[in-house]
Structure formats: C-alpha cells, structure tokens
Design a protein around this motif. Structure first.
Motif, PDB file in Angstrom:
ATOM      1  N   TRP A  70      59.144  34.111 -51.707  1.00 37.35           N
ATOM      2  CA  TRP A  70      58.125  34.277 -52.523  1.00 37.35           C
ATOM      3  C   TRP A  70      56.836  33.368 -52.330  1.00 37.35           C
ATOM      4  CZ3 TRP A  70      54.827  37.122 -54.278  1.00 37.35           C
ATOM      5  CH2 TRP A  70      53.897  37.030 -55.464  1.00 37.35           C
ATOM      6  N   THR A  71      57.248  32.240 -51.913  1.00 41.00           N
ATOM      7  CA  THR A  71      56.191  31.180 -51.612  1.00 41.00           C
ATOM      8  C   THR A  71      55.390  31.619 -50.560  1.00 41.00           C
ATOM      9  OG1 THR A  71      57.397  29.504 -52.743  1.00 41.00           O
ATOM     10  CG2 THR A  71      55.680  28.883 -51.378  1.00 41.00           C
ATOM     11  N   ARG A  72      56.117  31.767 -49.356  1.00 41.24           N
ATOM     12  CA  ARG A  72      55.413  32.249 -48.161  1.00 41.24           C
ATOM     13  C   ARG A  72      54.598  33.383 -48.351  1.00 41.24           C
ATOM     14  NH1 ARG A  72      60.425  30.466 -45.941  1.00 41.24           N
ATOM     15  NH2 ARG A  72      61.274  32.536 -45.837  1.00 41.24           N
ATOM     16  N   LEU A  73      55.178  34.411 -48.925  1.00 42.31           N
ATOM     17  CA  LEU A  73      54.288  35.659 -49.086  1.00 42.31           C
ATOM     18  C   LEU A  73      53.261  35.558 -50.125  1.00 42.31           C
ATOM     19  CD1 LEU A  73      54.522  38.812 -48.937  1.00 42.31           C
ATOM     20  CD2 LEU A  73      56.098  39.247 -50.993  1.00 42.31           C
ATOM     21  N   GLY A  74      53.400  34.794 -50.949  1.00 38.63           N
ATOM     22  CA  GLY A  74      52.264  34.489 -51.949  1.00 38.63           C
ATOM     23  C   GLY A  74      51.102  33.561 -51.393  1.00 38.63           C
ATOM     24  N   ALA A  75      51.479  32.889 -50.405  1.00 43.81           N
ATOM     25  CA  ALA A  75      50.248  32.323 -49.504  1.00 43.81           C
ATOM     26  C   ALA A  75      49.565  33.373 -48.794  1.00 43.81           C
ATOM     27  CB  ALA A  75      51.146  31.174 -48.719  1.00 43.81           C
ATOM     28  N   GLN A  76      50.500  34.266 -48.231  1.00 42.16           N
ATOM     29  CA  GLN A  76      49.782  35.292 -47.271  1.00 42.16           C
ATOM     30  C   GLN A  76      48.863  36.201 -48.090  1.00 42.16           C
ATOM     31  OE1 GLN A  76      53.233  37.223 -45.452  1.00 42.16           O
ATOM     32  NE2 GLN A  76      53.595  35.475 -44.443  1.00 42.16           N
ATOM     33  N   LEU A  77      49.132  36.438 -49.423  1.00 43.32           N
ATOM     34  CA  LEU A  77      48.597  37.165 -50.438  1.00 43.32           C
ATOM     35  C   LEU A  77      47.116  36.655 -50.565  1.00 43.32           C
ATOM     36  CD1 LEU A  77      51.312  38.567 -52.792  1.00 43.32           C
ATOM     37  CD2 LEU A  77      49.642  40.127 -51.712  1.00 43.32           C
ATOM     38  N   ASP A  78      47.260  35.067 -50.881  1.00 40.55           N
ATOM     39  CA  ASP A  78      46.137  34.524 -51.131  1.00 40.55           C
ATOM     40  C   ASP A  78      45.368  34.816 -50.161  1.00 40.55           C
ATOM     41  OD1 ASP A  78      47.226  33.818 -53.625  1.00 40.55           O
ATOM     42  OD2 ASP A  78      48.201  31.777 -53.162  1.00 40.55           O
ATOM     43  N   GLU A  79      45.790  34.187 -48.770  1.00 39.64           N
ATOM     44  CA  GLU A  79      44.766  34.174 -47.791  1.00 39.64           C
ATOM     45  C   GLU A  79      44.155  35.538 -47.569  1.00 39.64           C
ATOM     46  OE1 GLU A  79      44.730  33.764 -42.857  1.00 39.64           O
ATOM     47  OE2 GLU A  79      46.581  33.545 -44.066  1.00 39.64           O
ATOM     48  N   THR A  80      44.918  36.873 -47.835  1.00 41.05           N
ATOM     49  CA  THR A  80      44.272  38.120 -47.821  1.00 41.05           C
ATOM     50  C   THR A  80      43.208  38.372 -48.785  1.00 41.05           C
ATOM     51  OG1 THR A  80      46.473  38.764 -46.733  1.00 41.05           O
ATOM     52  CG2 THR A  80      44.783  40.612 -47.496  1.00 41.05           C
ATOM     53  N   ARG A  81      43.420  38.093 -50.037  1.00 36.91           N
ATOM     54  CA  ARG A  81      42.625  38.015 -51.007  1.00 36.91           C
ATOM     55  C   ARG A  81      41.058  37.364 -50.609  1.00 36.91           C
ATOM     56  NH1 ARG A  81      47.081  37.219 -54.420  1.00 36.91           N
ATOM     57  NH2 ARG A  81      47.581  38.984 -55.389  1.00 36.91           N
ATOM     58  N   PHE A  82      41.524  35.918 -50.134  1.00 39.91           N
ATOM     59  CA  PHE A  82      40.205  35.145 -49.932  1.00 39.91           C
ATOM     60  C   PHE A  82      39.448  35.983 -48.615  1.00 39.91           C
ATOM     61  CE2 PHE A  82      38.365  32.161 -47.295  1.00 39.91           C
ATOM     62  CZ  PHE A  82      37.663  31.164 -48.057  1.00 39.91           C
ATOM     63  N   ARG A  83      40.185  36.573 -47.755  1.00 39.23           N
ATOM     64  CA  ARG A  83      39.432  37.259 -46.676  1.00 39.23           C
ATOM     65  C   ARG A  83      38.761  38.550 -47.179  1.00 39.23           C
ATOM     66  NH1 ARG A  83      43.516  38.121 -41.974  1.00 39.23           N
ATOM     67  NH2 ARG A  83      41.738  39.089 -41.111  1.00 39.23           N
ATOM     68  N   ILE A  84      39.321  39.159 -48.057  1.00 36.51           N
ATOM     69  CA  ILE A  84      38.659  40.454 -48.908  1.00 36.51           C
ATOM     70  C   ILE A  84      37.361  39.943 -49.592  1.00 36.51           C
ATOM     71  CG2 ILE A  84      39.022  42.029 -50.541  1.00 36.51           C
ATOM     72  CD1 ILE A  84      41.730  42.369 -49.987  1.00 36.51           C
ATOM     73  N   ARG A  85      37.478  38.676 -50.215  1.00 37.70           N
ATOM     74  CA  ARG A  85      36.160  38.182 -51.055  1.00 37.70           C
ATOM     75  C   ARG A  85      35.160  38.167 -49.938  1.00 37.70           C
ATOM     76  NH1 ARG A  85      37.489  38.802 -56.054  1.00 37.70           N
ATOM     77  NH2 ARG A  85      39.682  38.348 -56.756  1.00 37.70           N
TER      78      ARG A  85
END
Length: 1034
Positions: free
Chosen positions: A714-729
């Motif tokens: 979940w830590t790895r997946l969460g980091a990927q989610l964070d990066e994707t959100r950042f790229r969306i913004r």
C-alpha cells in the motif's frame, strides 16, 4: 546568537575562528543589503569585526616565527611598576552583541526602507502582517489588534510592534487603506528558497514586494466600484512656459487668488487609463479648461512631475487639491517615452494607432503615465487598448461647476449618487454599460451623425417591444468582459473568469442572432414613401451594430472553455475554500477564547467571539482521496485523459489490495487510508486488532480499540497515486495556462464585442426610459437656437411622481429674436428648476437620449455653463461672493456664440447697488461679447428697466396666486413680463419663522417702500388659464 549557533554545531573550536566567521558573515550581509537602497548599518559591529580581523593577523604573525630556546633573566628593579599604559597593541574589548533583527524582521525593515512611501503588508504563512511604525499607525485605523513581538528569544532589545489579518481578508483591508485612507500599499509575498540557497545561510523564505496598489492602479480588487471607471490621470504642463512674462498679459487677475484664470494660458497634456478595463485616452487642453477636464474624467489618482511640489508652481496643485483629488508626484524621466515606446504596453493590433496624431504635450503625459504604471506593477505586463484622442471639438464641454450644479453624477447637497441625473436615467443592466452611460452624460457628442445614429437605435428599440425584451434578457446574462479580459493580461484570470467570459461570448452570439432575425423581418416590409429617408436610415442602425461583432474565434474559445472546465468540480473547490475560511474564523475564535481577556472581547463582533464550551475533535477523519477535486474535465487534454485512466486503475488496485488484505488477515474492519501525519497506512479496529499483530507486529499508532500500521504494498501504491495526482494538477494548470493565452490572443476582438454590447445596453436603457417617462425624440441641427415646448426637469418630475404630484412644464424659445431671457418672480416659484431643466434637456439630446418635452428642436451646444447656488471656500480664503465671481469670470471668458449659459442670482452676495451693477455688466457682456443663449434669473428688478434697449433680450416671470382667505399657491408656468414682488415673507412664514418676526419684517417692508408709490403691479400680459395653477415643484 551566531556564536552560540556555531558552537552547538561544533564546526569551529577556537574563539579566533569564531570571530573570523562572525566578521565574514556580517561583512557579507551588509554588502548584500547595500544595493539598491540604503540600509542602516551598525558601525560598532563593523569596526569591531575589523579590529578582530587585524588582531587575528597579528597573532598569527607573532606565532609563525620560532627561534632557539633561550633563558632570559631580568632584574626586578628593571621591570616597570604601577598601572600598565594603554598602548597601540592593546587588545580590544570583545562585545557580545547580537544581530539587529532576525531574518523576517530584517526583510520587512529592508522593504520598508525601499518602499518608504508605502504601507507594507508582508505575507507570513496564512496572514498579512504590519510591523514597526506601520503597525503602530495603522492597526487602530484598521480595527485590528496590535501586539508586540520579541526580536529574538532572550534578546534585550525592545519588542517590535506587529499586527495582522488572514490572507482571505486582504481585499477588506486594502479597501480601507487604498480607497478610504488614500494610501499606497506595497504587498510583499513570501517565496520558498531552494536548498542550495538555504545551505548558504539564507532564511527559508525570501519576501519580495510584488505589487504596489494605489487608488488609481486597481485591477481586479473586489472592492472596486463596478459601475464607475477607476481612472489614473497624468497631467503634463511645461513649467518653463508658466514663467514667461508675455503669457501673464492674458491673465489679468490677481495672482493671490487661486484660480486657473490667473495662471498664464498654456497648453496642457492629459493622458488617463483604467487598468481594470484597458481604456487609454489622451487630450490636449489649456490651463483654463483643466479643472473642468479633470472633473469630467473624475480620476481616482493624479500623477504630476515632482517639480510641481515647489512653491512657485504650487497654484496648479492647490487648484487640483481643492476639488479633493489625490495627487502623486513622480520624478520626471531624463528621456521621456516616445509613442513608439508605448507599443509594448498596448494590444497586439494597433492598426488605428497613428503616432503622428498626438501632440507633444499628450505624448509627454502618456509617457509619464505608462512609466508610473510600469513602476507600480513591478514587472507585471499589461495590454492596454490603443490610445484614443479625446477631441474637445467633438464633445460638448460641461465645466466643473455645471457638473456639480446640474447634479449630473451626484447631488450638490450630499454628494451622493441617489437623486442625481445618472440615478434618474439608469436603466442599464450591465456594469460596463453603466460606465458608458456615465461617460456619455459627462461628454455629450457634437456630431449630428453620431447623435442621430444613437437616436435611431433608441427609436427602433422603442417601436419593437419584443426585441427590447429579448435583448435586455440576454444582456442581463452577460458579465463585465472588459474587466475580465484585463485580468488575463496581467496573469490573474482564473477558471471562474474563464467560465464567465465563455458565457458572455455565447450570449453575444445569441444577441447577434436576434438582431439578424429582426433585421431580416424588417427588410421584408416595404418602406413608407412619406418617411422613406428616416425609415431607411433607421433600418441600417442594427445591421451596422451586428457587423461590428467578431465572433468566429471567440466562439471557438468559448466552446473550448466549456469543454475543458468542470463546473461541478469548480463548485466543489469553492465549497472547500469556504470551509477553510470558516476554519480560519474558528481558529480566531479559539485564540480569542484562550488569550483575550473580558475587556478585549467586548468590542469584538459577536460573530467572531468565542463560543462557550466549544469543543472540537482533535483528530479529523482522513481518506485516501484527500479531497480530490478536479477543475478540468478529464478530456480537456489527451495527457489529462491518460492520467485519469491511470488514476482510476490505481484506485481499482487499491480496492483489490484492500479486499485481499481483509481476506488474508480475516480483518473485515481493515481500511487503507492516508493521514497527514502517518501518510499511507492500514487501519483496523475492535477485535481485528489482535488478528493483524502476528503479520504486522510494528504499530505506527494504537489505542485500546484501534491500530494503524504500514503495508509495504500500500505504501508503494500510495506513492504512485500521489505522483499521478501531482501530474494531473500540473496538467490542469498547463491547460489553464493555454486557455489564458488564447484569451489574450483574442483580446482585441473580445474588447470590441464588449463595446458593442455596452452600446446596446445604453440604447435599451434609453428606450425603457422613454416608454416609462413619455419622452420624445429631439431634433438637432447646426443652428444656435433653442425651441423647447413643454419641457420638464427629468429628476424633479420623477421625485414629484413618487409623491403623486405633477410637474408644471414650461417652454424655452431662444434664438435670433430673443437670445437672452431675463427671468423674475417670487422665491420658491421654480426659477432655478427651470434654468436647470433646459440645460439638462440639451445634455440629454446630445447624449443620444429622448427628452422630457412635447417638442424639442435644439441647435448644437458646444459648452454649457452654470452659475447656480451659493457656497464659499474658506480653505482657500474665498467668500461666497468671491466664489460666485470666479464662476462668473469663467463664463464670461470662455462662453462662445454656440454656448448655453444659465445664471441665477448673480450679485446677491454684496450690496444691492453693487449687485445690480455686476448683474447688468454680466448681461451686457453676454449680449454684446459672448452672444450666447442665456437664461438669467434675478431678484434685482431694476435690471429689467436697465436692459430695455437690448432688442434680443426678453423678460419673463412666474407668479403667486393669492386667495381671498390669505392662502396662496405658486404659478410655475412662465409668462412674458416682469414680476416685481419676491414674496419673501411668504416663504419665511412657510419656513416657520416666528410670527412676531414676520410681523416686524412686514412693518419694515412697508416703511422701506415709498409711501407715494402706487401698489406694485405685475407687468406684462397675464394668462388667466395659468393663474389658478397650483404649486407643484420648487
């Protein structure tokens, strides 16, 4: 502090090295502050550092050379006894002083020194703060609490005054500082320093002034008046010309009197802009017309060269300040800007901008203005419209006194909008349309073709009510696009502004379709032969407006904005922002509850007083989404669409992982979530706590019934989610930037479309007014006559209508036969109202409005002058009579044969003999020299006898109708003749003067009249039909 800091880190061990480090830092810091503005430095610190450095050098020189070991002997008597003499090699006293201020306060002090003419607001986290003397002075004026801040922990220096307010309240306090107190405000924002900069010993944040806000440079502040232009005016006067001896011969008045008539006549250049809408105008005038030109423009701030601060040029400044204008002095440029250097601050398309059209004085004023704007914006770019020359010969001139006396924009008594002509006429539905209406009323047109085009539009809209209703309904859905597009030129437009702009463009397209359909249906009807000329001309007005719209590219922009921005997401973002503002208010309540005493709370508004027993949860719920709100639709770009697909896939992975963990661990309460403190965690509660301990023994947080722990997947997946959100913004901001750039590329078209919508709005407003008030279309020609039948005062009539009373109409026939009307009659009979109404009818006609009359035919009026009412100017040491004479002098010197003059009670501020002489002199001058149309009201009845030899002067009056029982009423309708009674005692009795005083006045009046003279008769032909007419207006 520096010494202690270095010792703790253990980077230097000896006191020698510490002194060297401290000396180096102080020297570097002072050098950095030396430019571009002066900073006060502490000489003691610098000199001590220099002594320490030299001492260090001497020590090293002494210890580098070592000789052979020797044994030295000395006799005790040879050793000097007593106090040791102070010598050159004496060791200095080491001072343990501290830096003057910590980094934040030093940055504030530096900015205050650099922008010493401004009030400095410094961004510190979620607040804007005032420090030092600014906090002392302005905290009470802003009604915010002032406190003290220690410069450093344990410092012996006195605490620094400070005060602040939340960031979201910036507009509220800017309004007080800029609009109410007329201050210049420097806004200092904070910028995070990068790691390399902080490694050099710099503070975490750097604070720089990003903009200076002045009364005349407002752009998008919420407190701006949307119904008025916010003009910044630059005035250029050549001071050398004012000194020429030969110029004084044209101004024979006393130099001790503050009047433009007593200043040498010279050319004056004017340039003014409205940064909020991009309007840029210039004008060339003369010194005598300067106050009237400034009154018409109504600037919020005036820029003058600093040379006018000198005493020998102070008369112009005092005249401007007398009218309440805010003046800013600016150092003149060594090399004035040329018109070619204006172009970078103008729109991309400047085809109609011919630099040869501008006079040198206008170029100088425009250059000074743009230099000032560039300095205040501190590097922010703006795109103004191409400058438009205001040609005096193309507009009716309404002098400063007439603007006030005729109450065109505000009332005389209170200076408020309600009760003015503008208030009475306003039927516009858009803000920019109201600004255009104000401009037209202040400077009516002198072009017959322009006036008739406006009247044709009004008449067309009157004749077709359905067209009027449809257009007004659509205009009501538009936004202030002139000010909206200006936001984008300075990089401030947001998603809301884009949506409002797109809706305005789409609405403009609907308006064009309605106008085209109407024109098509009109063309299908044959033209009546009797009215062929006027009908043909009228049918062309709407197609001409339609052709001025440019909608092809703006419509593409509008559709792209609609397809890109997610309105629901934007609404949700605003809801979150409102919640954050509410949290800030709750924080203020909490602070007040903990720190404020009972006396502090009393003056606080109830809405921010701490609520009793208010308990807030210490832990807030957190979800992995962390309020994922997207303001762009996912198909706004291909990259955005791909990123959202990736985010959706990761969300599915998260759900699958959560189900898998629940199944494998047997913990149904397990949830995967994110918290600000622990980041990505798994959370269980109840009996499931014991089930996960064996698999995940390490706990991040726990309580009796809950437990949080890390799951590597979940830590790895969460980091990927964070990066994707950042790229969306980031991609959303990139798309938003593209839309902003496209708005700027369509800037010229959008502004032109907005101007056409404003003209439609004003035309519809005049049409509604004409229907409501039963106004008629005036006829204008190139003669110098007035032919008004049944004229009415538009504002007084509206006020009487609200009381259920009717207005008494009057005629005004001025021309070749009678150029001047000399009007007598009783007090309160409506002479002043009659004078004003004819001036207002002239203004309305040339503005392009229908007028309140039965028939109107007017020759174009180039200037309107008014000498009505009384007031003194004690600040300038001017009595009521002096003010009256200054206004009269302006009229006699400036009126032309095409002007229209109204004068009321000239000469009443002095003795009757002097007043009669002055009054006769004015009539004589107006008749023989100015030869203009004039309405002259007086109580000096002798003037009627003295002017009998003036063939083109007619005497008219109004009356009092008296009843046998002593009751009376005013007859407001004018008749030809003279009324030699003013009936002042009747007015005194109505006003409530004690009867004893009225009786004494009656006895004295009888004694003053010659006993042998016959009873006063009212001369002239009497109209019985009008004699019984009751008083209806004052």
């Amino acid at each position: 502090m520096i010494l202690g800091h270095v010792s703790r880190r253990g980077s230097l061990k000896t006191r020698d090295a510490l002194l060297l480090l401290r000396c180096h830092r102080l020297r570097s810091y002072n050098t950095a502050l030396a430019a571009p503005f002066p900073v006060s430095t502490r000489s003691g610190t610098t000199s001590r550092a220099r002594r320490s450095s030299s001492l260090h050098s001497r020590w090293h020189l002494a210890t580098q050379v070592r000789g052979a070991k020797r044994v030295a002997t000395a006799d005790l008597d040879d050793i000097p006894q007593g106090a040791i003499d102070a010598g050159v090699g004496k060791l200095p006293v080491l001072e343990d002083s501290e830096p003057e201020y910590p980094p934040l306060l030093q940055q504030v002090r530096n900015n205050m020194l650099k922008f010493s003419h401004c009030v400095l607001l410094t961004r510190v986290g979620g607040f804007y703060e005032l420090y030092f003397e600014h906090a002392e002075e302005f905290a009470p004026l802003l009604s915010i609490k002032k406190s003290k801040r220690k410069t450093m922990k344990g410092s012996k220096r006195p605490a620094v005054s400070m005060a602040g307010f939340p960031v979201y309240q910036l507009d509220r306090y800017l309004k007080i500082l800029v609009q109410d107190l007329n201050k210049h405000v420097a806004i200092s924002e904070e910028f995070l320093n990068d790691a390399s900069t902080k490694a050099k010993g710099e503070p975490a944040f750097n604070r720089k002034v990003t903009r200076i806000v002045t009364p005349g440079t407002l752009i998008d502040e919420n407190f701006m008046d949307p119904w008025q232009n916010n003009y910044l005016l630059s005035i250029h006067v050549d001071p050398d010309i004012l000194k020429k001896e030969n110029a004084v011969k044209e101004s024979p008045g006393s130099q001790s009197v503050s009047s433009v008539l007593n200043i040498p006549r010279t050319e004056v250049g004017l340039a003014w802009i409205d940064l909020s809408s991009g309007d840029f105008l210039t004008q060339s005038t003369d010194i005598a017309s300067l106050p009237s030109a400034v009154a018409r423009i109504r600037p919020r701030e005036i820029v003058l060269d600093s040379i006018f601060e000198q005493k020998e040029h102070s008369r112009i400044v005092s005249i401007l300040q007398e009218d309440g204008h805010i003046i800013t002095f600016q150092e003149p440029l060594e090399q004035p800007l040329t018109t070619a250097e204006w172009i970078p601050m103008l729109e991309d398309v400047v085809d109609d901008f011919d630099t040869a059209d501008f006079k040198p004085s206008e170029v100088a004023a425009g250059g000074s203005l743009l230099h000032y704007v560039k300095h205040q914006l501190l590097g922010s770019k703006t795109s103004l419209q191409a400058p438009v020359r205001h040609q005096s010969e193309d507009h009716m001139s309404i002098d400063k006194n007439s603007l006030r006396a005729l109450e065109i924009r505000s009332t005389i008594r209170d200076g408020v909008y309600e009760g003015s002509l503008l208030h009475s006429l306003k039927r516009t539905v858009t803000k920019s349309g109201t600004r255009l209406l104000t401009q037209r009323l202040s400077a009516p047109s002198m072009s017959l073709s322009t006036i008739n085009d406006r009247l044709d539009l009004v008449e067309e809209i009157i004749e077709y009510p359905q067209l009027r209703q449809d257009v007004i309904a659509l205009l009501d859905q538009t936004f202030d696009s002139l000010r909206l597009v200006t936001k984008f030129t300075v990089g401030r437009g947001d998603a809301d502004d884009l949506l409002e702009l797109s809706r305005t463009i789409l609405t403009a397209s609907d308006v064009v379709n309605i106008l085209k359909e109407h024109s098509k249906s009109r063309d299908a009807i044959s033209i009546d032969a009797e009215n062929a000329v006027t009908e043909t001309r009228r049918r062309k007005c709407l197609p001409a407006l339609t052709r001025r719209f440019e909608l092809e590219k703006p419509l593409q922009l509008a559709r792209r904005i609609q397809d890109a921005i997610d309105e629901e997401g934007l609404f949700e973002q605003h809801r979150i922002e409102d919640d954050e503002a509410s949290e800030m208010a709750d924080l203020a309540q909490d602070i007040l509850g903990r720190e404020a005493g009972e006396e502090d709370l009393k003056p606080m508004p109830k809405r921010i007083q701490p609520k009793p027993h208010m308990i807030s949860s210490s832990v807030k719920s957190a979800t992995d989404g962390r309020d994922d709100v997207w303001i762009m639709k996912r198909n706004a770009s291909k990259v955005l669409d791909r990123l959202h697909d990736t985010l959706d896939a990761m969300a599915d992975k998260k759900m699958d992982l959560e189900q898998e963990l629940r199944r494998s661990l047997g913990a149904e309460s397990l949830t995967l979530k994110w918290t600000p403190n622990l980041a990505h965690i798994a959370h269980v509660k109840g009996k499931d706590v014991s089930k996960v301990t064996s698999e995940y023994p390490k706990s991040l947080s726990s309580s009796k019934s809950t437990r949080s722990f890390q799951v590597p997947e979940w830590t790895r997946l969460g980091a990927q989610l964070d990066e994707t959100r950042f790229r969306i913004r980031n991609e959303e901001q990139r798309v938003l930037g593209e839309l902003r750039e496209e708005v700027v590329r369509n800037l010229v078209k959008l502004r032109r479309n907005a101007a056409v919508l404003d003209e439609l709005d004003v035309g519809c407003a005049f049409a509604i007014l004409a229907v409501e008030k039963h106004l008629i279309r005036p006829i204008l020609n190139a003669s110098t006559s007035h032919n008004i039948v049944g004229g009415r005062h538009p504002v007084v009539e509206a006020g009487l209508g609200e009381q259920g009373r009717k207005f008494a109409p009057n005629d005004c026939l001025l021309g070749e036969e009678e150029r001047i009307w000399l009007i007598t009659g009783p007090n309160m009979a409506g002479k002043s109202t009659y004078l004003r109404q004819n001036a207002l009818i002239s203004i309305l006609a040339q503005t392009g409005s229908f007028v309140p009359a039965e028939y109107t035919e007017i020759g174009l009026v180039d200037k309107i002058f008014s000498r009505v009412g009384s007031a003194d100017n004690l600040y300038q040491d001017q009595s009521t009579f002096m003010v009256e004479m200054l206004e009269t002098a302006q009229i006699l010197k400036e009126a032309t044969p095409r002007s229209f003059v109204i004068m009321d009670e000239v000469g009443r501020g002095t003795t009757p003999e002097d007043g009669i002489a002055v009054g006769y002199a004015c009539l004589h001058h107006l008749y023989h020299v100015n030869q203009c149309r004039t309405l002259f009201a007086t109580h000096f009845h002798a003037l009627t006898d003295m002017t009998k030899d003036l063939d083109k002067l007619g005497c008219y009056c109004n009356d009092v109708a008296e009843e046998p029982d002593g009751k009376f009423s005013y007859v407001h309708r004018l008749r030809k003749g003279v009324n030699r009674q003013s009936h002042a005692l009747k007015v005194a009795r109505v006003a409530g003067l004690p009867e004893e005083a009225v009786a004494v006045a009656a006895r004295m009046l009888a004694q003053l009249k010659p006993s042998t003279s016959p009873p006063p008769q009212m001369e002239g032909t009497h109209q019985p039909s009008a004699a019984r007419q009751k008083a209806t207006a004052a």
